[in-house]
Design a protein around this motif. Sequence first.
Motif, PDB file in Angstrom:
ATOM      1  N   MET A 167       0.847  -1.189   0.000  1.00 16.18           N
ATOM      2  CA  MET A 167       0.000   0.000   0.000  1.00 16.18           C
ATOM      3  C   MET A 167       0.887   1.245   0.000  1.00 16.18           C
ATOM      4  O   MET A 167       1.807   1.380   0.800  1.00 16.18           O
ATOM      5  CB  MET A 167      -0.906  -0.035   1.221  1.00 16.18           C
ATOM      6  N   ALA A 168       0.607   2.145  -0.884  1.00 17.57           N
ATOM      7  CA  ALA A 168       1.415   3.353  -1.038  1.00 17.57           C
ATOM      8  C   ALA A 168       1.307   4.269   0.179  1.00 17.57           C
ATOM      9  O   ALA A 168       2.235   5.020   0.471  1.00 17.57           O
ATOM     10  CB  ALA A 168       1.005   4.101  -2.300  1.00 17.57           C
ATOM     11  N   PHE A 169       0.188   4.211   0.892  1.00 16.86           N
ATOM     12  CA  PHE A 169       0.051   5.072   2.070  1.00 16.86           C
ATOM     13  C   PHE A 169       1.130   4.762   3.100  1.00 16.86           C
ATOM     14  O   PHE A 169       1.683   5.684   3.711  1.00 16.86           O
ATOM     15  CB  PHE A 169      -1.333   4.943   2.717  1.00 16.86           C
ATOM     16  N   CYS A 170       1.444   3.506   3.290  1.00 21.90           N
ATOM     17  CA  CYS A 170       2.474   3.132   4.270  1.00 21.90           C
ATOM     18  C   CYS A 170       3.822   3.730   3.886  1.00 21.90           C
ATOM     19  O   CYS A 170       4.559   4.219   4.754  1.00 21.90           O
ATOM     20  CB  CYS A 170       2.576   1.621   4.396  1.00 21.90           C
ATOM     21  N   GLN A 171       4.145   3.708   2.613  1.00 20.82           N
ATOM     22  CA  GLN A 171       5.392   4.316   2.144  1.00 20.82           C
ATOM     23  C   GLN A 171       5.356   5.824   2.382  1.00 20.82           C
ATOM     24  O   GLN A 171       6.340   6.414   2.823  1.00 20.82           O
ATOM     25  CB  GLN A 171       5.595   4.018   0.664  1.00 20.82           C
ATOM     26  N   PHE A 172       4.217   6.443   2.092  1.00 15.11           N
ATOM     27  CA  PHE A 172       4.055   7.882   2.339  1.00 15.11           C
ATOM     28  C   PHE A 172       4.251   8.194   3.821  1.00 15.11           C
ATOM     29  O   PHE A 172       5.016   9.081   4.182  1.00 15.11           O
ATOM     30  CB  PHE A 172       2.654   8.324   1.885  1.00 15.11           C
ATOM     31  N   TRP A 173       3.583   7.440   4.672  1.00 12.72           N
ATOM     32  CA  TRP A 173       3.650   7.683   6.116  1.00 12.72           C
ATOM     33  C   TRP A 173       5.087   7.537   6.632  1.00 12.72           C
ATOM     34  O   TRP A 173       5.558   8.359   7.409  1.00 12.72           O
ATOM     35  CB  TRP A 173       2.709   6.723   6.846  1.00 12.72           C
ATOM     36  N   ASP A 174       5.771   6.514   6.188  1.00 15.83           N
ATOM     37  CA  ASP A 174       7.143   6.280   6.626  1.00 15.83           C
ATOM     38  C   ASP A 174       8.117   7.345   6.107  1.00 15.83           C
ATOM     39  O   ASP A 174       9.171   7.553   6.703  1.00 15.83           O
ATOM     40  CB  ASP A 174       7.622   4.890   6.196  1.00 15.83           C
ATOM     41  N   SER A 175       7.765   8.020   5.013  1.00 14.98           N
ATOM     42  CA  SER A 175       8.630   9.039   4.431  1.00 14.98           C
ATOM     43  C   SER A 175       8.464  10.417   5.076  1.00 14.98           C
ATOM     44  O   SER A 175       9.270  11.309   4.836  1.00 14.98           O
ATOM     45  CB  SER A 175       8.347   9.173   2.931  1.00 14.98           C
ATOM     46  N   LEU A 176       7.421  10.575   5.856  1.00 11.40           N
ATOM     47  CA  LEU A 176       7.159  11.873   6.483  1.00 11.40           C
ATOM     48  C   LEU A 176       8.174  12.193   7.569  1.00 11.40           C
ATOM     49  O   LEU A 176       8.654  11.287   8.261  1.00 11.40           O
ATOM     50  CB  LEU A 176       5.770  11.875   7.121  1.00 11.40           C
ATOM     51  N   PRO A 177       8.472  13.476   7.748  1.00 13.50           N
ATOM     52  CA  PRO A 177       9.312  13.853   8.887  1.00 13.50           C
ATOM     53  C   PRO A 177       8.582  13.501  10.194  1.00 13.50           C
ATOM     54  O   PRO A 177       7.354  13.579  10.258  1.00 13.50           O
ATOM     55  CB  PRO A 177       9.452  15.371   8.755  1.00 13.50           C
ATOM     56  N   PRO A 178       9.301  13.111  11.215  1.00 14.74           N
ATOM     57  CA  PRO A 178       8.657  12.728  12.478  1.00 14.74           C
ATOM     58  C   PRO A 178       7.732  13.795  13.047  1.00 14.74           C
ATOM     59  O   PRO A 178       6.680  13.474  13.601  1.00 14.74           O
ATOM     60  CB  PRO A 178       9.836  12.472  13.419  1.00 14.74           C
ATOM     61  N   ILE A 179       8.077  15.060  12.885  1.00 19.26           N
ATOM     62  CA  ILE A 179       7.225  16.117  13.428  1.00 19.26           C
ATOM     63  C   ILE A 179       5.873  16.151  12.720  1.00 19.26           C
ATOM     64  O   ILE A 179       4.847  16.443  13.333  1.00 19.26           O
ATOM     65  CB  ILE A 179       7.926  17.497  13.373  1.00 19.26           C
TER      66      ILE A 179
END
Length: 67
Positions: A1-13
């Motif tokens: 799922m692409a959302f998981c990749q998106f979520w993991d790529s976000l800055p922690p803040i």
Amino acid sequence: MAFCQFWDSLPPISRSRSGKQKAASAWDRQACEAIAAEVMAGLVGWQKTDPQFFPGAHVWLNDRRWE
């Protein structure tokens, strides 16, 4: 799922400013699965922004800031 990749790529803040469920709802509402490559390309550009100015994931998605 692409959302998981998106979520993991976000800055922690950004992840701390937005719950995963809220972000997933925005992802679905904006139909990002169909344009995941475009969204991820936009995210790469935004990652150069100072993390303190990066909005929550749901805000970023709802405002279509990858465009």
